[in-house]
Design a protein around this motif. Sequence first.
Motif, PDB file in Angstrom:
ATOM      1  N   ARG A  94       0.825  -1.218  -0.094  1.00  0.00           N
ATOM      2  CA  ARG A  94       0.174   0.079  -0.042  1.00  0.00           C
ATOM      3  C   ARG A  94       1.010   1.467  -0.109  1.00  0.00           C
ATOM      4  O   ARG A  94       2.156   1.318   0.891  1.00  0.00           O
ATOM      5  N   GLU A 101      -5.779   2.888  -6.716  1.00  0.00           N
ATOM      6  CA  GLU A 101      -5.347   1.432  -6.457  1.00  0.00           C
ATOM      7  C   GLU A 101      -5.283   0.894  -4.933  1.00  0.00           C
ATOM      8  O   GLU A 101      -5.119   0.016  -4.752  1.00  0.00           O
ATOM      9  N   ALA A 102      -5.081   1.955  -4.164  1.00  0.00           N
ATOM     10  CA  ALA A 102      -4.689   1.671  -2.661  1.00  0.00           C
ATOM     11  C   ALA A 102      -5.382   0.806  -2.225  1.00  0.00           C
ATOM     12  O   ALA A 102      -5.044  -0.052  -1.401  1.00  0.00           O
ATOM     13  N   PRO A 103      -6.965   0.845  -2.114  1.00  0.00           N
ATOM     14  CA  PRO A 103      -7.529  -0.150  -1.643  1.00  0.00           C
ATOM     15  C   PRO A 103      -7.594  -1.587  -2.139  1.00  0.00           C
ATOM     16  O   PRO A 103      -8.076  -2.500  -1.504  1.00  0.00           O
ATOM     17  N   LYS A 104      -7.105  -1.660  -3.030  1.00  0.00           N
ATOM     18  CA  LYS A 104      -6.656  -3.033  -3.626  1.00  0.00           C
ATOM     19  C   LYS A 104      -5.326  -3.680  -2.959  1.00  0.00           C
ATOM     20  O   LYS A 104      -5.114  -4.887  -3.520  1.00  0.00           O
TER      21      LYS A 104
END
Length: 124
Positions: A94, A101-104
């Motif tokens: 992260r 894309e961070a939540p992935k």
Amino acid sequence: MPIRRADLTAAAGRLLRELAGEHGPLMFHQSGGCCDGSAPMCYLAGEFRTGLSDVHLGDLDVDGLDTPIPVWMSAAQFEYWKHTHLTIDVVPGRGGGFSLEAPKGVRFLIRSRVLTDDELAPPA
């Protein structure tokens, strides 16, 4: 022919197709700040306001997307990187920013190389 300053890996292309499917048209901005300053940040197109203090490095054509993804960099950062070609990649982990894309559980990163003499030569 203008210098091609930015590309992406196949993995980044897959993630961008997924993100565009969820959010719509996208853009990248690479700042020169601290913390995530070395990470390309992916935003909804137009969500990050660009201006005279930013350089448009080019557009990424992603298979399966109708809209190219523009890549921007702060002008101050470009002064340091103007002799480089950037490849946007994605890796596990992260980042600390607001990139889409961070939540992935992954983050985009830049891989760079120095432009060749042929790439830097003025058009004939």
